[in-house]
Design an enzyme around this catalytic site. Sequence first.
Site, short mmCIF file in Angstrom:
data_model
loop_
_atom_site.label_atom_id
_atom_site.label_comp_id
_atom_site.label_asym_id
_atom_site.label_seq_id
_atom_site.Cartn_x
_atom_site.Cartn_y
_atom_site.Cartn_z
CE1 TYR A 108 88.04 66.43 30.59
CE2 TYR A 108 86.90 68.52 30.41
CZ TYR A 108 87.82 67.72 31.05
OH TYR A 108 88.49 68.19 32.15
CG HIS B 120 93.96 66.92 30.28
ND1 HIS B 120 92.85 66.66 29.51
CD2 HIS B 120 93.53 66.97 31.55
CE1 HIS B 120 91.78 66.55 30.31
NE2 HIS B 120 92.17 66.74 31.54
N1 LIG Z 1 92.37 69.32 34.29
C1 LIG Z 1 91.94 68.18 34.78
O1 LIG Z 1 92.71 67.21 34.92
C2 LIG Z 1 90.51 68.05 35.20
C3 LIG Z 1 90.08 66.91 35.91
C4 LIG Z 1 88.76 66.84 36.29
C5 LIG Z 1 87.87 67.86 35.97
N2 LIG Z 1 88.29 68.94 35.25
C6 LIG Z 1 87.36 70.06 34.91
O2 LIG Z 1 86.76 70.52 36.10
C7 LIG Z 1 85.35 70.54 35.96
C8 LIG Z 1 84.66 70.37 37.30
O3 LIG Z 1 85.06 69.17 37.93
P1 LIG Z 1 84.08 67.91 38.10
O4 LIG Z 1 83.03 67.95 37.06
O5 LIG Z 1 84.96 66.72 38.19
O6 LIG Z 1 83.47 68.09 39.56
P2 LIG Z 1 82.69 69.21 40.39
O7 LIG Z 1 82.44 70.42 39.56
O8 LIG Z 1 83.38 69.35 41.69
O9 LIG Z 1 81.32 68.48 40.70
C9 LIG Z 1 80.37 68.21 39.70
C10 LIG Z 1 79.27 67.37 40.35
O10 LIG Z 1 78.65 68.14 41.40
C11 LIG Z 1 77.27 68.33 41.08
N3 LIG Z 1 76.95 69.72 41.44
C12 LIG Z 1 77.17 70.85 40.71
N4 LIG Z 1 76.79 71.93 41.40
C13 LIG Z 1 76.30 71.50 42.58
C14 LIG Z 1 75.76 72.15 43.71
N5 LIG Z 1 75.63 73.48 43.77
N6 LIG Z 1 75.37 71.40 44.77
C15 LIG Z 1 75.49 70.05 44.72
N7 LIG Z 1 76.01 69.37 43.69
C16 LIG Z 1 76.42 70.10 42.62
C17 LIG Z 1 77.12 68.03 39.61
O11 LIG Z 1 75.87 67.45 39.35
P3 LIG Z 1 74.92 67.89 38.14
O12 LIG Z 1 75.76 68.11 36.92
O13 LIG Z 1 73.99 66.74 38.01
O14 LIG Z 1 74.27 69.15 38.58
C18 LIG Z 1 78.22 66.99 39.37
O15 LIG Z 1 77.75 65.70 39.74
C19 LIG Z 1 85.11 69.40 34.96
O16 LIG Z 1 83.80 69.42 34.43
C20 LIG Z 1 86.21 69.65 33.98
O17 LIG Z 1 85.85 70.70 33.10
C21 LIG Z 1 89.60 69.06 34.88
#
Ligand SMILES: NC(=O)c1ccc[n+]([C@@H]2O[C@H](COP(=O)([O-])OP(=O)(O)OC[C@H]3O[C@@H](n4cnc5c(N)ncnc54)[C@H](OP(=O)(O)O)[C@@H]3O)[C@@H](O)[C@H]2O)c1
Length: 285
Positions: free
Chosen positions: A54, A116
Amino acid sequence: MSPTSSSVTSFTPPPLELPGIGFGTYKLRGADGREAVSGAIELGYRLIDSAYNYENEGTVGAGIRDAVESGAATRSEIIYTSKLPGRYHRRADALATVEESYHRSGIGPIDLYLIHWPNPKQGHYVEAWNALIEARERGLVKHIGVCNFLPAHLEVLEKETGELPEVNQIELHPAFPQVGALEWNAAHGIITQGWSPLGRGAALDSVPVQDAARAHGATAGQVVLAWHRAVGSLAIPKAAGRQRQQENLESLTVELTDDEVTAITALGTPDGRLKGQDPATYEEF
Ligand SMILES: NC(=O)c1ccc[n+]([C@@H]2O[C@H](COP(=O)([O-])OP(=O)(O)OC[C@H]3O[C@@H](n4cnc5c(N)ncnc54)[C@H](OP(=O)(O)O)[C@@H]3O)[C@@H](O)[C@H]2O)c1
């Protein structure tokens, strides 16, 4: 100085205790990212999810230090997570990468370090796992786990090393509820964390989610996060701003009925992954 002594001692980690929700940091970088992380901790988040790839371990570490200095939490209350990229699965690379993560974050031993992706075609994830065990023995990390491992990969880890991960972080949201993986992990004492728990927003408009939101006076995001808790997934939503961070944290007060949980789980489809990243074939470096 990092603890890098190569002396290897038999070590049983203390049990890993995690909160009911975590904070994702993918795409949070620079001054805004630092403020988002410290602000999230001030609101009450205690599990912060980062990764070497990241390119924000420094930012996240600075945000954690700010929060600790402001008295919002003690360092020992925070579970800082980072992850080993697929290009560094060989032992020497893996250990150097963990050390690099350690120095980048600058907050002492990393509480939880995950592989990862398994990258099975590359075929070095057992070597990476042994390296994480060694990193823990050296005191660089406290707990170790994986992301995106299928049961077949986990069985190989157990057979080859005698040790299963404490955590398996997998793609999990209403369009891809991963019922089988949740059951497998739970049966083997592995904590499941759900990444992209809100389906990056895609899960919010469906009828069962909207119905439950009306019934509980909650937002759609809170319903989806409450669904995670109900099915045994520790969600790590990312939100850049304070309002959504707070909204997501307050999902801890929403309790869905069994029928609501069943209806949301029924939204899932076998090809419900956001980007088709099947760990059996997909590789990330
Ligand atoms: N291990 C892996 O392979 C892997 C892969 C992907 C992700 N991850 C981890 O998982 C975390 C979360 O996944 P993600 O960031 O992909 O997706 P997510 O948490 O499902 O969604 C994030 C998105 O949703 C928005 N959001 C947040 N809260 C909200 C709410 N209450 N209502 C409406 N929209 C909302 C955010 O916008 P704003 O930020 O503009 O509020 C952002 O655009 C990542 O940040 C990372 O740390 C791990």
